[in-house]
Write a protein that holds these residues in place. Structure first.
Motif, PDB file in Angstrom:
ATOM      1  N   LEU A 199       0.832  -1.206   0.000  1.00 17.63           N
ATOM      2  CA  LEU A 199       0.000   0.000   0.000  1.00 17.63           C
ATOM      3  C   LEU A 199       0.863   1.251   0.000  1.00 17.63           C
ATOM      4  O   LEU A 199       0.677   2.171  -0.806  1.00 17.63           O
ATOM      5  N   SER A 231       2.743   1.660  -3.267  1.00 15.55           N
ATOM      6  CA  SER A 231       1.845   2.103  -4.331  1.00 15.55           C
ATOM      7  C   SER A 231       1.598   3.598  -4.237  1.00 15.55           C
ATOM      8  O   SER A 231       1.647   4.320  -5.233  1.00 15.55           O
ATOM      9  N   ILE A 263      -2.574  12.182  -0.770  1.00 17.23           N
ATOM     10  CA  ILE A 263      -2.606  11.188   0.304  1.00 17.23           C
ATOM     11  C   ILE A 263      -1.316  11.220   1.107  1.00 17.23           C
ATOM     12  O   ILE A 263      -1.324  11.071   2.331  1.00 17.23           O
ATOM     13  N   VAL A 313      -7.597   6.166   1.446  1.00 18.72           N
ATOM     14  CA  VAL A 313      -6.300   5.660   0.987  1.00 18.72           C
ATOM     15  C   VAL A 313      -6.473   4.235   0.444  1.00 18.72           C
ATOM     16  O   VAL A 313      -5.949   3.892  -0.619  1.00 18.72           O
ATOM     17  N   TYR A 314      -7.246   3.430   1.170  1.00 17.95           N
ATOM     18  CA  TYR A 314      -7.529   2.078   0.680  1.00 17.95           C
ATOM     19  C   TYR A 314      -8.283   2.154  -0.644  1.00 17.95           C
ATOM     20  O   TYR A 314      -8.062   1.350  -1.551  1.00 17.95           O
ATOM     21  N   LEU A 373      -8.087   4.455  -2.945  1.00 16.45           N
ATOM     22  CA  LEU A 373      -7.149   4.762  -4.032  1.00 16.45           C
ATOM     23  C   LEU A 373      -6.270   3.554  -4.343  1.00 16.45           C
ATOM     24  O   LEU A 373      -5.980   3.274  -5.517  1.00 16.45           O
ATOM     25  N   PHE A 374      -5.886   2.831  -3.304  1.00 17.92           N
ATOM     26  CA  PHE A 374      -5.081   1.617  -3.476  1.00 17.92           C
ATOM     27  C   PHE A 374      -5.852   0.619  -4.354  1.00 17.92           C
ATOM     28  O   PHE A 374      -5.297   0.029  -5.283  1.00 17.92           O
ATOM     29  N   LEU A 417      -8.186   1.382  -6.457  1.00 21.42           N
ATOM     30  CA  LEU A 417      -8.400   1.949  -7.789  1.00 21.42           C
ATOM     31  C   LEU A 417      -7.150   1.843  -8.659  1.00 21.42           C
ATOM     32  O   LEU A 417      -7.217   1.450  -9.820  1.00 21.42           O
ATOM     33  N   ILE A 418      -5.985   2.196  -8.107  1.00 19.37           N
ATOM     34  CA  ILE A 418      -4.814   2.289  -8.981  1.00 19.37           C
ATOM     35  C   ILE A 418      -3.925   1.058  -8.937  1.00 19.37           C
ATOM     36  O   ILE A 418      -3.121   0.872  -9.840  1.00 19.37           O
TER      37      ILE A 418
END
Lengths: 265, 448, 486
Positions: free
Chosen positions: B52, B55, B423, C308-309, C311-312, C314-315
């Motif tokens: 995570l 990324s 973020i 944040v999860y 987006l994780f 999604l990308i």
């Protein structure tokens, strides 16, 4: 003093089951047990007595390596079970504990049915080939622990629902079910009322026929009533070890005498 | 009853402790397997965390760097101030569209002057500069009308695709298929970079600038979102802390044990488990539709987050009040203090570090919360900075996590970089807040 | 007068009250504070509370009620025809507010005098152009009714604000005077102050209940409105979700519920085994150093915001699952899928499950472990046959709480699961959930009289009931199971 009566039993020379030589136990930096030598005889009740914190329970837990579960504890010296060093690297404590069972101070039945509590040991050690055999082992163990008549109608009830004395006898049945060679008992009556205590003591005396029993107790009367051999611990040292009748009537060491007569403790 | 235990039992025990019997071997293998499952679970959890973070970091770190092009622009009076009297109002009459050609021409001339060969049309060259640049130039001139007529050297943002080329997001191959950029533009950009006129460097604007439209990812920043989030945290702190502490003191120290306090307690633990989006619906229905507060305003967001944070703060505060031993209260009562004095003079100060820690953790949760804010209109496109508090609390603003969501909904892939960058900023704030909480706990933790 | 100033003046009055009250008390004791019933500061505080608290309470209530009163008065001025023309009452009212605000801005900018603003007529002035000059953009031409309404809106607001200012300040002054007069050396100021503080504390603790009541009522009210426009049978049992803003939408709950449950089940399938095993490893096997490193690392997962999860998903996770699982297996080509959202949500829930289970496993008494080891059980046998059964109620509770979280989770599914409602078994297909649709139907400009917007409240209520039910069930199971062994 009726309580102080010593059981008059013939003490013949018996085979030595466990032998401890120069045992030292450390809790971190604390030297808890110093140079202890003890012989545990077969088919004999051996009592460990002594004031609180003298190390008797600690030493008891060395005999089946229960101290392994405590991180800071370190054991030195030699303890043999039938000539084999139980602290040898090849020894699996799991196998050892099947041979040297243990009953604890506070009754600790598992949150399962009475039947499952007793069947737990035989199941994990694979002692029964069939359900019928398992039933037989459970019944026999409960009978041996003198609780069968009280629970035979409710084997599927939770073990935690029994009274304190019944729970402790259930725990004894649970320990007996794996047919150990030595049974260690850590103050098994300290949480029980006098009637339950009497029942358990009677039971211990019967267990002597098949097992070697080692019992830690706070009560000198209890030691006198149930044991044939007594070891007196004081401040981590084994002060005196011998025939119970001798220890209670004619101790060699002045410290033992002080304790017996109530001056230390 | 026969003594058959040893005889009839089917066990084949190793008589010696030194030899493992088959069953023990099997059991030990099961043990090792079980242990491995446990270790694997821990490792999977940690790997997920690492993945995570990688990324987010790999996608987002580049947003803190931006490509700028430097060239001289002659701010011709004829175009920017036709009357020539430097009257700010008349200069303001020239719109951004008036600045565009000035800028484009200056850029083209500069490229020619540098002697770089290319076969781009003037439109293609002008498109290399960010659409935001003329507006920035206009703002600069309006702020200082005396610049008109002079030649100034400008550092301007380049188009997001060109910027993407320097960050590796756009390649010659992808440019072939892209309507927004041609390989020729990239070649020229590379030549300019080699000549030192184009440079990728740290970009404060990402943190301070307001959001930009969907066609100008290069100019989009977090300024409004950070201010909005900050205002909301102010509201939460100003409301949730006193209310939470007051409620905890009442429940823990004064409340009689009756039906009502039971209901309140059950209520608080249930509120802590209500999905956050439900709080958003509450905010929309009560604060906006019923009370008529403005949409997109930090005050509404702050109120909603306050209600969400209250249970956290109450639970933490009650735990730390409970940790103060009764002997302290008795000592105070014993010297003739009233119960209120005992609580406020002795118990509360002793519980303060725990309360503070709980509050910071509650604030950190609130800072990252997104869903309820979507419903109260914080997704709106806001370019104006909100005013200073208290009026600013009623101005439209965005919030950090909502800005992330907002950017993920835009089509230009450059916004993925922006969202990840936002973020990172959010996580930096969270790490900071949690570090303070941990430090407080370490420093003041008291064991009774 | 701006709100801030009123508050400041009230606070100043309070401060003055504090000083005066304190002085009067000391004076009444002839300068000897020992004769007083309470400490001098309590007398001051008493006056301060009396002057500040009632005044600010009245102000708060006034601020809530005034807009509602004005709204209803102004709405009455607008003829039905104008409402029909604009589509709905709320749209007209938002126009009115915008014009009124525009006039305020114009006056503030100096483009209009207050008299001009009051006297403006649509026949004489192009209001839209005039306001446009100073940067107030209006959507359409301003009708004379709207302008008139806006002007009276402004008037009412003005006089309302004036009345509020007078009332609040008068109340503060009265409170000060009353408190001051009551102050003498016999007065039990400490008791009075403590009663007031206790009242404030009690008030604070009722906020939690008010919040719950607010949640339930706000959703119940709008849900009733929704069921007047849309049959409840079709909502609860409808198999199609097809909102259309021209009317004739299908708003069936079942496909959304299916998506929600599917995602939650996958999330639990990921998080429960991993979380539980991690907790067991941490509690029973890991050494001190390992625990000191791994536990905080896992807990970081719990502190990361859900966006944040999202987006994780999604990308990273979405494209990964699509390229390496869905596409090769021929199961789909969408990167948003039930699987994507479920896996990422599972990761999010790992620390939730593991820390709850860790607590529960640690709560199992050591004597049970000893009993099992004493019989020669291995660690894993002890864990599986003694500790887990003993900890089961707690673990079931933890799993139910995790399920309730999964159902209510929003951002991960918004970014990871997709927006198309589907009733399908393929986990690599995009589906949607209740929370996604709440966001979808309520984000942006919504008309709160259409079933397409109101359905979100019905969805919200469904979600609330579902999660509340799970929480209550979790507590119930835990209690039932414990009773069995007590």
């Amino acid at each position: 003093m009726n309580d102080m009566r010593v059981t008059e039993r013939t003490v013949t020379d018996k085979q030595i089951k466990m032998k401890a030589r120069k045992v030292q136990v450390f809790y971190g930096d604390n030297h808890a047990i110093k140079d202890v030598d003890v012989d545990i005889e077969d088919k004999t009740v051996t009592a460990f007595i002594g004031p609180s914190g003298c190390g008797k329970s600690t030493f008891l837990r060395c005999l089946n390596r229960m101290n392994d579960t405590i991180d800071v504890c370190r054991v030195e010296g030699e303890i043999d079970l039938e000539g084999e060093d139980i602290y040898d690297a090849k020894v699996d404590p799991v196998q050892l504990r099947a041979k040297v069972g243990m009953v604890f101070q506070k009754p600790n039945p598992f949150p399962k049915s009475i039947y499952d509590n007793v069947a737990y040991g035989p199941r994990i050690h694979g002692l029964a080939r069939s359900k019928a055999e398992l039933d037989e082992i459970v019944e026999k163990s409960l009978r041996r622990a003198a609780i069968w008549n009280e629970v035979k109608d409710r084997l599927q009830a939770p073990g935690t629902g029994l009274s304190g004395g019944q729970q402790q006898r259930l725990c004894i049945a649970r320990a007996v079910a794996t047919s150990p060679e030595v049974l260690l008992m850590d103050e098994p009556c300290s949480a029980l009322d006098p009637i339950a205590t009497a029942q358990v003591e009677e039971l211990i005396d019967e267990l002597r026929e098949r097992f070697s029993v080692v019992i830690v107790t706070h009560s000198m009367q209890q030691a006198a009533r149930v044991s044939q051999k007594t070891a007196f611990f004081h401040l981590g040292n084994l002060v005196e070890f011998g025939e119970t009748s001798k220890i209670f009537t004619n101790p060699d060491d002045p410290r033992t005498e002080s304790y017996i007569t109530g001056r230390i403790g | 009853m026969t003594d058959a235990t040893a005889g009839s039992a089917p066990r084949t025990p190793a008589r010696s402790l030194f030899a493992e019997d088959a069953r023990t071997k099997r059991r030990n293998r099961a043990e090792a397997r079980f242990r491995a499952y446990g270790l694997a679970a821990v490792v999977i959890g940690i790997l997920a965390l690492i993945m995570l973070l990688i990324s987010i970091l790999s996608n987002g770190l580049s947003s803190f760097r931006q490509t700028y092009v430097t060239f001289p622009v002659e701010l011709a009076e004829a175009r920017l101030d036709p009357q020539g009297n430097r009257n700010p109002e008349e200069i303001a009459a020239v719109t951004t569209f008036g600045y565009l050609p000035v800028m484009a021409m200056a850029f083209i001339e500069h490229v020619d002057a540098m002697g770089i060969e290319h076969d781009l049309s003037p439109q293609e060259m002008a498109a290399m500069i960010s659409g935001e640049a003329p507006a920035q130039l206009r703002a600069m001139v309006l702020a200082n009308p005396d610049l008109v007529g002079q030649t100034v050297t400008l550092e301007m943002l380049v188009n997001g695709r060109i910027d993407g080329y320097f960050k590796g997001r756009v390649t010659m191959a992808s440019a072939e298929r892209d309507n927004n950029v041609t390989p020729g533009q990239l070649v020229l950009a590379q030549a300019l970079a080699d000549a030192g006129a184009m440079e990728t460097r740290f970009n404060w604007n990402f943190i301070t600038a307001p959001d930009a439209s969907g066609q100008r990812p290069e100019a989009a920043g977090l300024g409004v979102a950070i201010i909005g989030s900050f205002y909301m945290m102010l509201v939460v702190l100003a409301l949730a802390l006193p209310i939470g502490v007051a409620a905890s003191i009442y429940l823990e120290e004064f409340a009689p044990k009756n039906r009502l306090t039971d209901i309140i307690e059950v209520n608080i633990s249930n509120l802590a488990a209500v999905p956050s989006i439900v709080f958003g619906i509450l905010g929309l229905a009560i604060f906006i539709n019923f009370a008529g507060l403005p949409q997109s305003a930090p005050i509404v967001g702050g109120l909603v987050l306050t209600l969400m944070t209250l249970p956290t703060i109450i639970i933490a505060t009650r735990a730390s009040l409970r940790a103060v031993p009764p002997s302290i209260r008795e000592a105070a009562l014993g010297v003739g203090a009233s119960k209120m004095q005992a609580v406020f003079h002795h118990v509360l100060p002793l519980a303060a570090p725990g309360i503070l820690t709980g509050t910071i953790i509650g604030l950190a949760q609130a800072l990252g919360e997104t869903a309820p804010l979507l419903l109260i209109g914080m997704v709106a496109f806001v370019r104006e900075y909100p005013a200073a508090p208290l009026d600013g609390l009623f101005d439209p603003a965005s919030a950090l996590p909502v800005q992330v969501y907002n950017w993920t909904q835009r089509s230009d892939p450059a916004f993925v970089e922006r969202a990840s960058g936002a973020i990172i900023v959010l996580l930096v704030f969270l790490v900071f807040m949690n570090a303070v909480a941990i430090m407080l706990r370490r420093r003041f933790e008291r064991r009774w | 007068m701006p709100l801030l100033w009123i508050i400041v003046i009230v606070l100043l009055l309070g401060a003055a009250g504090f000083v005066l009250g304190r002085q009067r008390a000391v004076a009444s004791a002839g300068g000897d504070a020992r004769i007083l019933h309470s400490l001098p500061n309590y007398y001051g505080t008493n006056v301060l509370i009396l002057s500040v608290v009632p005044a600010l309470l009245v102000m708060a209530v006034w601020l809530i009620i005034q807009p509602m009163v004005i709204e209803s008065r102004v709405t009455g001025m607008i003829p039905e025809a104008a409402i029909e023309e604009a589509g709905s009452r709320s749209l007209v009212m938002s126009d009115v507010r915008r014009v009124a605000d525009g006039l305020d801005t114009a006056i503030a900018a100096g483009a209009l005098t207050p008299e001009q603003a009051r006297g403006m007529r649509t026949e004489l002035t192009d209001v839209r152009a005039r306001l446009g000059e100073i940067g107030v953009a209006l959507g359409g031409e301003v009708s004379s009714e709207v302008l008139a309404a806006a002007q009276s809106y402004r008037g009412l607001k003005r006089s309302g604000n004036l009345m509020m200012t007078v009332a609040v300040l008068a109340l503060a002054a009265l409170g000060l005077a009353y408190g001051y007069i009551r102050t003498n050396r016999e007065f039990r100021a400490r008791n009075a102050v403590e009663v007031a503080i206790l009242a404030i504390l009690m008030l604070a603790s009722t906020i939690a209940i008010l919040t719950t009541v607010g949640i339930v009522f706000s959703m119940l009210f709008e849900t009733f409105n929704f069921f007047e426009l849309y049959p409840w049978r079709e909502f609860f049992f409808g198999l199609e979700w097809r909102p259309s803003f021209e009317g004739g939408s299908d708003l069936g709950l079942i496909p959304l519920l299916w998506g929600t449950l599917y995602v939650s089940v996958i999330a639990l399938l990921v998080s429960v085994p991993i979380g539980l095993f991690a907790a067991i490893y941490m509690a029973e096997y890991a050494g001190k150093r390992m625990r000191a490193v791994a536990k905080p690392l896992l807990e970081i997962l719990a502190g990361i915001p859900t966006i944040v999860y999202g987006l994780f998903a999604l990308i990273t996770v979405g494209p990964l699952l699509r390229d390496y699982f869905a596409a090769p297996l021929g199961l789909g080509s969408s990167s948003s899928s039930v699987m994507t959202a479920g896996v990422v949500m599972g990761i999010m829930l790992i620390p939730f499950v593991s820390s709850l289970s860790d607590d529960i496993i640690n709560a199992v008494p050591q004597s049970l472990r000893d009993g099992s080891y004493g019989l020669g059980a291995t660690q894993s046998e002890t864990v599986r046959q003694v500790i887990l059964p003993a900890a089961l109620p707690g673990i079931v509770g933890a799993v139910l709480l995790a399920a309730s979280r999964a159902i209510g989770e929003t951002m991960i599914v918004v970014l990871g699961a997709g927006a198309a409602a589907a009733l399908s078994l393929n986990p690599f297909e995009a589906m949607t959930t209740v929370t996604v649709k709440i966001v979808g139907q309520l984000t942006g400009d919504t008309d709160f009289s259409s079933p397409e917007a109101l359905v979100a409240f019905a969805l919200g209520l469904t979600l609330f009931v579902l999660t509340l039910g799970l929480n209550v069930l979790a507590l119930y199971i835990v209690r039932k199971y414990r009773e069995q062994y007590e």
